[in-house]
Design an enzyme around this catalytic site. Structure first.
Site, short mmCIF file in Angstrom:
data_model
loop_
_atom_site.label_atom_id
_atom_site.label_comp_id
_atom_site.label_asym_id
_atom_site.label_seq_id
_atom_site.Cartn_x
_atom_site.Cartn_y
_atom_site.Cartn_z
CG HIS A 1 -1.99 1.02 1.17
ND1 HIS A 1 -1.80 2.34 1.48
CD2 HIS A 1 -3.30 0.92 0.79
CE1 HIS A 1 -2.93 3.02 1.33
NE2 HIS A 1 -3.85 2.17 0.90
CD GLU B 1 -1.51 5.16 5.76
OE1 GLU B 1 -1.28 4.95 6.97
OE2 GLU B 1 -2.66 5.19 5.29
CB SER C 1 -10.40 1.87 -1.52
OG SER C 1 -10.58 2.33 -0.20
CB SER D 1 -11.14 7.15 -1.33
OG SER D 1 -11.27 5.74 -1.47
#
Length: 327
Positions: A169, A171, A266, A310
């Site tokens: 991911h 992040e 997501s 999101s």
């Protein structure tokens, strides 16, 4: 034999009067029954209050739209998709915003503005833009930026950094890129059980991807703590994520079917889907209304709807309104 006596209230024969009363009684009973069935067939829809854009996502998306409106002819870029939602990215592309997918593409930029995605980026990406003199607008979620500072400070002190999250991911990739020493990313119980450091006396600092499943985070931390290292655990899961997961689970427990709306890439939406599916077998993961098969909802009386951080309100409202209209 014909009955000739008349009803006390009219001149009709008793037989005719009784027949009319019986007919009216049956008609009334059928009408009430039909109305009752009609009321029963009206589907109850429960929309999660926490569904849709979180603070960090809204801030990032608004930042890109503002930059696109104010920069005139100069190019606008985002480093990676600003958020994990194809519909939002497509709309921004129509306004001239380009997505830079790689470090090489970023290095080739000579003018314009580069906006850092909501998930954040490794420190080396920030350094590259500074070296090239590229105008940069940082739309990293403030909660993610806080983790960057923690990781940088704790690793500077010599701590081994553990990030609980998905290693692929963006992040997590970004967070690990702010460490100045050793980093281990743990996503499963097996990885937690296998974790060890050469120096048992070294301090360990544990942080989490902001959208990680809270219960899984606790489970993995418990396994790591059994190793008796000098551990500093910082629960960096976003409070909005925890609230969203808890509300989705509560709704899923009491409805016949659950709809989870969000982009297939997501992370937080996928975790919502997993949580809801554990509580409600008939849980459906959709990106837009086009993905929803209404026939799957024909036999249910209650439907819950939630959405990832999101997911734009426009898409949520479209799904909710169409489910209500069809049932």
């Amino acid at each position: 034999m014909q009955i000739k006596e008349s009803c006390g209230n009219c001149q009709k024969s008793v037989l005719l009067c009784l027949t009319e009363h019986l007919f009216l009684a049956v008609f009334h009973a059928l009408s009430v029954g039909a109305a009752g069935e009609g009321e029963k067939s009206v589907m109850k829809i429960e929309l999660a209050k926490t569904a849709g854009f979180c603070f960090g996502v809204r801030r990032a998306v608004d930042t890109v739209y503002q930059q696109a409106e104010g920069e005139g002819e100069k190019p606008i870029y985002t480093y990676g998709p600003i958020i994990h939602n194809a519909e939002v990215v497509k709309d921004l592309e129509q306004k001239g915003v380009r997505v830079l997918e790689t470090e090489e593409e970023l290095a080739a930029v000579t003018e314009g503005t580069v906006i850092i995605r909501s998930h954040g980026v490794p420190k080396k990406i920030c350094d590259l833009m500074e070296e090239k003199g590229i105008r940069c607008v940082d739309a990293t979620c403030p909660f993610v930026k806080k983790i960057h500072r923690i990781v940088a400070e704790e690793s500077e002190k010599g701590a081994h950094i553990i990030i609980i999250g998905n290693p692929e991911h963006p992040e997590v990739v970004g967070i690990s890129g702010w460490a100045k020493g050793e980093v281990t990313i743990i996503q499963t119980k097996e990885e937690a059980a296998a974790f060890q450091i050469p120096d048992p006396g070294q301090k360990v600092c544990v942080v989490s991807q902001t959208t990680f499943n809270y219960n899984k985070f606790k489970e993995l931390v418990e396994i790591i703590e059994e190793k008796r290292y000098d551990i500093n655990v910082l629960n960096t899961i976003c409070s909005a994520t925890k609230e969203r997961q808890e509300e989705a689970y509560d709704i899923a427990k009491r409805v016949d079917a659950m709809i989870v709306i969000g982009d297939m890439r997501s992370s937080n939406t996928r975790k919502l889907f997993e949580i809801c599916r554990n509580a409600c077998a008939d849980t459906y993961y959709i990106q837009t209304l086009d993905d929803l098969d209404m026939n799957q909802l024909r036999s249910v009386e209650t439907v819950g709807i939630t959405a990832g951080a999101s997911t734009p309100n426009k898409i949520i409202e479209e799904v909710q309104n169409n489910v209500r209209k069809n049932f």
